[in-house]
Every structure is written in C-alpha cells, then in structure tokens.
Design a protein around this motif. Structure first.
Motif, mmCIF file in Angstrom:
data_model
loop_
_atom_site.group_PDB
_atom_site.id
_atom_site.type_symbol
_atom_site.label_atom_id
_atom_site.label_comp_id
_atom_site.label_asym_id
_atom_site.label_seq_id
_atom_site.Cartn_x
_atom_site.Cartn_y
_atom_site.Cartn_z
ATOM 1 N N CYS A 62 0.860 -1.187 0.000
ATOM 2 C CA CYS A 62 0.000 0.000 0.000
ATOM 3 C C CYS A 62 0.890 1.229 0.000
ATOM 4 C CB CYS A 62 -0.935 0.013 1.206
ATOM 5 S SG CYS A 62 -0.080 0.149 2.800
ATOM 6 N N VAL A 63 0.305 2.370 -0.340
ATOM 7 C CA VAL A 63 1.038 3.622 -0.390
ATOM 8 C C VAL A 63 0.190 4.692 0.302
ATOM 9 C CG1 VAL A 63 0.100 4.155 -2.675
ATOM 10 C CG2 VAL A 63 2.180 5.299 -1.878
ATOM 11 N N GLU A 64 0.865 5.501 1.090
ATOM 12 C CA GLU A 64 0.140 6.536 1.825
ATOM 13 C C GLU A 64 1.013 7.786 1.943
ATOM 14 O OE1 GLU A 64 1.205 5.190 6.383
ATOM 15 O OE2 GLU A 64 -0.662 4.443 5.468
ATOM 16 N N ALA A 65 0.332 8.924 2.007
ATOM 17 C CA ALA A 65 1.048 10.212 2.136
ATOM 18 C C ALA A 65 1.520 10.404 3.584
ATOM 19 C CB ALA A 65 0.136 11.342 1.711
ATOM 20 N N LEU A 66 2.674 11.064 3.721
ATOM 21 C CA LEU A 66 3.235 11.373 5.045
ATOM 22 C C LEU A 66 3.324 12.882 5.225
ATOM 23 C CD1 LEU A 66 6.185 8.799 5.248
ATOM 24 C CD2 LEU A 66 3.952 8.625 6.365
ATOM 25 N N PRO A 67 3.235 13.335 6.445
ATOM 26 C CA PRO A 67 3.419 14.778 6.682
ATOM 27 C C PRO A 67 4.883 15.169 6.528
ATOM 28 C CG PRO A 67 3.109 13.633 8.759
ATOM 29 C CD PRO A 67 2.868 12.601 7.682
ATOM 30 N N ASP A 68 5.119 16.417 6.288
ATOM 31 C CA ASP A 68 6.500 16.900 6.144
ATOM 32 C C ASP A 68 7.240 16.745 7.480
ATOM 33 O OD1 ASP A 68 5.716 17.558 3.609
ATOM 34 O OD2 ASP A 68 5.406 19.696 4.050
ATOM 35 N N LYS A 69 8.509 16.319 7.406
ATOM 36 C CA LYS A 69 9.329 16.170 8.609
ATOM 37 C C LYS A 69 10.801 16.203 8.230
ATOM 38 C CE LYS A 69 9.264 11.102 8.564
ATOM 39 N NZ LYS A 69 8.991 9.881 9.343
ATOM 40 N N ASP A 70 11.646 16.494 9.249
ATOM 41 C CA ASP A 70 13.100 16.531 9.055
ATOM 42 C C ASP A 70 13.485 17.430 7.885
ATOM 43 O OD1 ASP A 70 13.242 14.757 11.168
ATOM 44 O OD2 ASP A 70 13.333 12.991 9.842
ATOM 45 N N GLY A 71 12.689 18.450 7.639
ATOM 46 C CA GLY A 71 12.997 19.378 6.559
ATOM 47 C C GLY A 71 12.668 18.847 5.186
ATOM 48 N N LYS A 72 12.030 17.671 5.109
ATOM 49 C CA LYS A 72 11.659 17.071 3.828
ATOM 50 C C LYS A 72 10.160 17.261 3.609
ATOM 51 C CE LYS A 72 15.825 15.661 3.085
ATOM 52 N NZ LYS A 72 16.633 16.359 2.077
ATOM 53 N N SER A 109 9.406 -1.084 4.579
ATOM 54 C CA SER A 109 8.727 0.097 4.058
ATOM 55 C C SER A 109 9.762 1.061 3.500
ATOM 56 C CB SER A 109 7.908 0.792 5.158
ATOM 57 O OG SER A 109 6.913 -0.066 5.655
ATOM 58 N N PHE A 110 9.290 1.947 2.583
ATOM 59 C CA PHE A 110 10.203 2.878 1.920
ATOM 60 C C PHE A 110 9.600 4.273 1.994
ATOM 61 C CE2 PHE A 110 10.725 -1.273 0.029
ATOM 62 C CZ PHE A 110 12.091 -1.439 -0.078
ATOM 63 N N GLU A 111 10.436 5.194 2.552
ATOM 64 C CA GLU A 111 10.041 6.593 2.612
ATOM 65 C C GLU A 111 10.673 7.316 1.425
ATOM 66 O OE1 GLU A 111 10.498 8.735 6.259
ATOM 67 O OE2 GLU A 111 10.122 6.934 7.481
#
Length: 543
Positions: free
Chosen positions: A261-271, A283-285
């Motif tokens: 599955c694929v899901e959106a992530l919030p912005d973090k660590d300046g990314k 899993s792959f970010e």
C-alpha cells in the motif's frame, strides 16, 4: 505465455521474411540455422547442435521449407521460452536482421535507435495476423501518445484527412511505413529531432519496457537514514531505482504485490512531499520534488497495486486489449452488419425478383386486363353497334310494322271495303243468281221455244222439201200448172223467206240467250273466287 509467444512471433516474422531466398524460392538452411541459433541465444533457450542438425534435414517437410520452419520454431524454441530473457536484446537482434533490407534510405527526423523503438512499438500495436500491419485506430493512438509526450497539440482534423486517404488505398501500415510516417515529421511539425527522440523513447519505455512512471525522487536509507536522489522506474510489479536515468547503476528494487500500500506522510526533518510505500518485509520513505509529482506517484503506485490485486495486466496492455476487443467487436458487428446487409440485400434481391415477378405478372395481368378491356370495349362497341343496329332494325321493323299495321289497317279498311263491296257484290250475285235462275228459266223457255222452233223449222223444212218434191213433181205438169206452181212457189218462197227471217230471228234470240248464259256463268265463277278469297284471310286470322 500465449501473449508472450505472439509478441515474440511478430519480431521473428520480420527477421524470417528478411532472409534471402535461393533460386528455388526457399530460405537456405544456413540462414535458418543462424537464425535459430541466435534466437536460442537471446531467449536463453538451451539448444543441442546434434538435434538442430537432425531437424534441418534436406527435404521439403522439415524446417528448411518455408512451411516447415514455423512448426519447428514453435516446438523447439518458443515452447521452451521461460521469460528470463532481455526483451530489448531480443528485439534488437531481430531488428538487426531485417532493418538493413527494409529501412528507408531517405533522411528521417529520427536516429536508427529511434527507428528501432518505433519498430518495436509497431510489433506491440500491430494486429495478430500476417503480414503484420498497424490499423488506423492504433496509428491514431500512437501519434496521440507521441504528440502528448512532445507537449504539442493533437491535430485531429489533419489525422482524419490522412485516415480517409489511407482507408481508400490500404487497411493499415507496415512497420517500415510507420517509421517513414513518424520520421517524415508530418505529425510533428515545428518539433526538433531531439524532442521527437525523447517522445519516442517515452512511449517505448511505457509500451515496450512496461514503464508506468519514472523520474527523480529522494529515498531515505534503511541503515544510515540519509536521503539520496535516485532515478525511480515503476513497472507493473516492481519499482527499480538507479543512480541516474541512464539505468546503468541499479541500486535496488521494491517488489510490489497485492498486499502493498502507499500513503502520504506529513513533512518532517525538513523534507516535504513525503509518501510511504509499505511492503510485507519493509517500508520505503520517498520524497517527491513537489506536491503534483507526489500525487502522481501515489496514484500510479496505488493503481499498480490495485491491478496486482485484481490480476489485471498493465494499463497500456489492458488498453491495447480493450481496443483490440473493441475492434474485434466492431469488426464482428460490421461483419454481422455486412451479413445482415447481404441477407437484406439477398432478401431485397429476392423481394426485387418477387416484385419483378409480381410486376411482370401485373404487367401481364395489366396487358391481359388491357386486352380484356380492349376486348370488352370492342365487345361493348360491337354490342353498342349491334344494339344500335338492332335498335335501328327494331326501329325499321317497328316502322315497317307500323307501316305494315298502317298497311294492314289500310288493307283491313280495303278489306272491309272489299268485304262490303263483296257483300254488295254478293247481293248483286244473289240478284244475278236470281237473274241467272230466271235466265235459266228463260233459257229453258227459249231453249224449249227454240226446240219448238227447230221442230217447226224441221217440220217446215220437211214440208218445204215435200213442197219441193211436189214442185218438182209439179214441174212436170203443165205450164199452166207450172205457172200456177210457179206462183204457188213464189208464194211459198215468200213464205219460206218469212220463215227464214223468223228462223234468223230465233237464231239471234238463241245467241242472246247463250250470251246471257255465259254472263251468268262468269258471274258464278267470280262469286266462287270471291268466296275463296274471303274464306282464306279469315282462316289465317283464326290460326
């Protein structure tokens, strides 16, 4: 495997048809052996040289003949293909065998590499029948893809004119005609060679290499947790990532299945623009360059996972299959329509024949009716003429009858007048009859008188004779006596003359009596004739 076999056969067909023929019109055994060896090599099929020689016997039934090679190819090469071969290398080998002989010598707006990719795309989009052609619908699909990849606007009207011109001459284009069409720049005017090459490469990657999406993104490492830019390539069941887009240094794969599955992530660590790909083992970010790219990648990966769950092929293959099915359906409908049209045409022809027969029958009937009408009119005219003649005749007969009636009336009047006359005559005849009776009586009296006179005459004659005798006796007497006798004779002669006169008078009276008798007899006969004439008309009337 059936779809793979069909795709392989199309490329092999190009290579096979490009081989040179000998004087007998067949492909030489050496060329077929080289082709078979090369196919086994690029398809990773083990081959036995001894078995290969055995199958390449010098006869007309083996693979040396044009008819015999395809059964050999299917049985000893294609059925052994496992799929662990490089598709591009296979296509390039077949392209090398056929390009030199068939590729146009005229300058094109593409390189030989681009021409090879168009040839491979042709094999993918062409129909599953030989000789291979690409139909106008697939040409339109390919040109639209290329135009979209070049960032240009699609000229539908221009293609419609081209399609009409194409349909009037042929069903579709061969691979080499398709290369000439794209290389001529007819549908890429204003585009340079590099833009066309990039568009061909993009479409080739999607349709032939099954690349659903590709591009640079940042990937977070599993060990050092650092972010590194990689070139990602999404295919139907895998995401591969490379150091650069030249695909030379592969760094790893993300194996996709129905559980991913694929899901959106919030912005973090300046990314920013982060999303997560979850698989069973890890899993792959990943970080996209912007929100649009992020959304495109999430949607593309999710679509791929959904297709894996449903067991469906790649979108472009599924779309190609649907287009083929649609064409087959349209073809079947067209064939059915043509069949129905033929049936309708046959039915129409039959109806036309029936109508023609009916028309002829109607014409015959009309002719017969016209003839009968003509006869009827002729008969009517004849009857009218006959009726007129009969009427004239009847008029004439009537007139004649009237004349006859008038004549009969006149005759009847005359007859009645005659009857009256006859009655008057009858009365006269009655009177005449009475007169006749009286005349008969008178005649009888006259006859008796005449008889008496005749008797008297006879007596007087006798007496005269006696006197004559006496006179003759007396002559002899004396003169005195003679004189006396003479005197007496004179006296007697005078008496005789008187008697003769009386006799003549009696004779005249007798003739008058005879004439009266004849008149009475004539009137008697006339009366009898009148009676018969009166009796005959009366008998006719009685009848």
């Amino acid at each position: 495997m059936v779809g793979l076999k069909e795709e392989l056969l199309k490329s092999i067909w190009h290579a096979f048809t490009a081989l040179d023929l000998d004087r007998s019109g067949k492909v030489s055994k050496s060329q077929l052996k080289v082709l078979s060896h090369n196919l086994c090599t690029v398809l990773n099929v083990p081959h036995d040289p001894v078995a290969l020689e055995e199958h390449f016997r010098d006869d007309d039934e083996g693979p040396v003949s044009n008819q015999g090679y395809m059964p050999y190819l299917n049985k000893f090469i294609l059925e052994k293909v496992q799929g662990n071969f490089d598709k591009v290398e296979f296509n390039r080998m077949c392209w090398t065998l056929c390009a030199k002989k068939n590729l146009s010598k005229s300058p094109l707006m593409m390189s030989d590499e681009d021409a090879f990719k168009v040839w491979a795309i042709f094999n993918f989009l062409s129909e599953d029948k030989y000789p291979l052609i690409i139909v106008p619908e697939e040409i339109e699909y390919l040109l639209k893809k290329l135009t979209e990849a070049m960032g240009a606007g699609w000229q539908q009207e221009q293609f419609d004119h081209y399609k009409i011109a194409l349909n009037t001459t042929q069903e579709g284009l061969s691979a080499w005609e398709l290369i000439d069409l794209i290389g001529s720049g007819q549908f890429s005017k204003g585009m340079d060679r590099q833009t066309v090459s990039m568009a061909v490469n993009e479409v080739f990657s999607e349709l032939i290499l099954d690349v659903l999406k590709q591009g640079y993104m940042l990937k977070k490492g599993h060990k050092r947790k650092n972010w590194t830019e990689r070139w990602f390539v999404l295919k139907p069941s895998i995401i591969s990532y490379y150091v650069s887009e030249d695909l030379k240094d592969k760094k790893g794969d993300i194996i996709l299945d129905g559980n991913c599955c694929v899901e959106a992530l919030p912005d973090k660590d300046g990314k920013k623009c982060l999303f997560l790909i979850k698989c069973l083992d890890k899993s792959f970010e990943i970080s996209a360059s912007d929100k649009k790219k992020k959304q495109e990648w999430i949607q593309a990966i999710q679509t791929t996972v959904n297709l894996l769950r449903a067991g469906s092929p790649a979108p472009h293959k599924e779309a190609r299959q649907k287009r083929k099915e649609l064409r087959q359906k349209l073809l079947a409908e067209q064939e059915e329509l043509e069949r129905q049209m033929k049936e309708l045409q046959m039915a129409n022809e039959n109806k036309q024949k029936e109508l023609e027969t009916v028309r002829k029958q109607l014409e015959v009937a009309a002719a017969r009716a016209a003839e009968e009408e003509k006869k009827r009119l002729q008969t009517q005219v004849e009857l009218q003429d006959r009726f007129s003649l009969e009427l004239e005749r009847e008029k004439m007969v009537r007139q004649k009858m009237e004349e006859q009636v008038a004549q009969k009336s006149s005759e009847l009047e005359q007859y009645l007048q005659r009857v009256r006359e006859l009655e008057e005559m009858y009365k006269q005849l009655q009177d005449a009859l009475e007169d006749e009776k009286q005349a008969r009586q008178d005649e009888e009296t006259v006859r008796k008188l005449q008889a008496r006179l005749l008797e008297e005459e006879s007596a007087k004659r006798a007496e005269l004779e006696k006197w004559h005798l006496q006179q003759q006796q007396t002559i002899q007497m004396t003169e005195a006596e003679k004189q006396e006798l003479e005197n007496q004779r004179m006296i007697k002669e005078r008496a005789l003359q008187v008697a003769m006169q009386q006799l003549e008078q009696l004779e005249l009276e007798r003739k008058e009596a005879l004439e009266q008798y004849e008149a009475v007899s004539y009137f008697r006969r006339l009366r009898r004739s009148w009676k018969q004439q009166l009796i005959i008309p009366r008998v006719g009337k009685i009848k």
